[in-house]
Design an enzyme around this catalytic site. Structure first.
Site: not given
Ligand code: NAG
Length: 525
Positions: A388, A50, A53
């Site tokens: 989206c 991540c 992180c």
């Protein structure tokens, strides 16, 4: 010339430094014991891949080293290895930071992810909510943080004491609280008991609260008095300004020198509107894109705009006109008097609707969405938002279900919320809301799965007209990846739940990674 030996020593030293971490690596079998043995622990639940992180790691390390001296240990848990431990603690995104006071008392870490912020936040957590102050400690306490509050009240004033404690407990993350019942200290501070003085390292240096002790009044006082006359908008202050409940005036500029000069020039305007409008500079070289949210043109700096945070309205100051105390002062006066019209950003009204989904722009929003005869489903999207794009074909398919025989009752619509001002406060993309016929002031936000079936069921169940498309004979294909048959065996349900949770984590991380600057922090939380 560095010798081979020196290079080798250097490498060795670097390796030693790298491994001597002050962050405790916890696992399932060590976690409980650790939080039991330490009164206060900050724990980071993370995943090695991540990005946020990774960005936090050096800051976290620095904070751990500083806080070690104060006996406040910092820990980390690798959720790719300790999945059970992480799910036990309700971890839904990375990194998740939690404060443990023993295994039972857990609260989220709500501060910024910077070393200095972590140090100051955790130091505050380790102190009693209200520090007792006497003549020997008062001077040091006044400057212990950018903002501190000292309550001056009599030893037998139980009500003042309790009210103050209550406010301190609730706001301990935001300010340092001290109190003294020494009447001579109150006298030196120039107040009569009971009173509160807020000391700050900026502006006029202090503010005094002398009203009757009421928790809400004290909180409002603290919030107003602790906000600098001309502050700075950035990732760490943005949320505070947005929730302040009063408009925010932005001063965009690219250089620190110019920001300082403009802040100084506009300070009297800020002073005049204290408690009514917040004023803040914003670094246009880093956060210039945010100007588009205020209907300012990016690149034409310096620039000025006021945002009514409650009504989500924008009032840009005419770009190109010189920013002076006089011109901006008049603009602010007019704004306060209510004579400045909000600027409304809108795409052009489409000449004709091309697809099954009705395209809304700011200028047609009211006419289409607020049509009292129809159930109107609106997707608020952003062109750059990946979720989206994934939804788009399904949303087209959904809209097509209603265009033939139900167009008098149901409209499926979308609006590019980055190019059009909408009255709704949009927290993330996509946001889908159903504006029901006859109940337009009370839309329902959709939170189910993003499949055609789930969305159609939502329109049927929640819509005023209860339009059911499954009766249209066009049997829907089951392509719902998450929907399980009602009678799914328990084990499958659990597996499904785990899968959903994993996806949620992934989405949270992806959403966070999409965020590029504070503008997105606002648009996509
Ligand atoms: C407030 O009450 C607590 C608990 O009774 C007491 O220890 C403390 O000294 C009081 N604070 C002041 C400033 O009198």
């Amino acid at each position: 010339m560095p010798s081979i030996r020196n290079i080798a020593l250097g490498l060795f030293a670097a390796a030693a430094v790298a491994t001597a971490s002050d962050v405790h690596d916890l696992k399932k079998d060590t976690f409980d014991k650790f939080v039991k043995e330490n009164d206060l622990v900050l724990a980071e639940f993370f995943a090695p891949w991540c990005g946020h992180c990774k960005a936090l790691a050096p800051e976290y390390e620095e904070a751990a080293t500083a806080l070690k001296e104060k006996n406040i240990p910092l820990a980390k848990i690798d959720c790719t290895e300790e999945a059970d431990l992480c799910s036990e603690h309700g971890v839904e995104g990375y990194p998740t930071l939690k404060i443990f006071r023993g295994p039972e008392q857990v609260s989220p870490y709500a501060g910024p992810r910077k070393a200095q912020s972590i140090i100051s936040y955790m130091t505050k957590q380790s102190l009693p909510a209200v520090s007792p102050i006497d003549k020997d400690t008062i001077e040091e306490f006044k400057t212990a943080d950018k903002v501190v509050l000292i309550g001056y009240f009599a030893a037998d004033d139980k009500k003042a004491n309790e009210t103050y404690e209550e406010v301190a407990n609730k706001n301990r993350d935001n300010y340092l609280f001290g109190a003294t019942n020494d009447a001579s200290l109150a006298k030196e501070a120039g107040v009569e008991q009971p009173a509160i003085v807020l000391y700050k390292s900026f502006d006029e240096g202090k503010d005094t609260f002398t009203e009757a002790f009421d928790a809400e009044a004290i909180e409002t006082f603290a919030k107003t008095a602790s906000t600098p006359l001309v502050g700075e908008v950035g990732p760490e202050t943005y949320a505070g300004y947005m929730s302040a409940g009063i408009p925010l005036a932005y001063i965009f500029s690219e250089t620190p020198e110019e920001r300082e000069a403009l802040a100084k020039e506009f300070k009297p305007i800020a002073e005049k509107n204290k408690g009514k409008i917040n004023f803040a500079t914003i670094d246009a070289s880093a956060f210039g894109q945010h100007a588009t949210n205020l209907n300012l043109e990016v690149g034409k700096w310096p620039a000025f705009a006021i945002q009514d945070t409650a009504k989500n309205q924008k009032f840009p100051f005419k770009q190109g006109e010189k920013l002076t105390a006089k011109s901006v002062g008049k603009f602010v006066d007019d704004f306060v008097a209510g004579t400045v019209e909000p600027s409304i950003k809108s795409e052009p009204i489409p000449e004709k609707q091309e697809g099954p989904v009705t395209v809304i722009v700011a200028h047609t929003y009211k006419e289409i969405v607020m049509d009292e005869d129809k159930d109107v489903l609106v997707e608020f999207y952003a062109p750059w938002c990946g979720h989206c794009k994934a939804l788009a074909p399904k949303y087209d398919e959904l809209a097509a279900l209603y265009t033939k025989s139900h167009s008098d009752k149901v409209v499926v619509a979308k609006v590019d919320a980055t190019a059009n001002d909408v009255p709704d406060e949009i927290q993330g993309f996509p946001t889908i809301k159903l504006f029901r016929a006859g109940k337009k002031s009370d839309p329902i936000t959709y939170s189910g799965g993003r499949t055609v079936e789930d969305l159609a069921a939502f329109i049927k169940d929640e819509g005023t007209h209860k339009v059911d498309t499954s009766a249209d004979g066009e049997k829907l294909e089951m392509r719902d990846e998450t929907g399980m048959p009602e009678q799914a065996p328990a084990a499958t349900k659990v597996a499904e739940k785990v899968k959903n949770a994993a996806e949620k984590v992934k989405e949270a991380v992806m959403d966070a990674d999409d965020a590029e600057d504070i503008a997105d922090g606002h648009d996509e939380l």
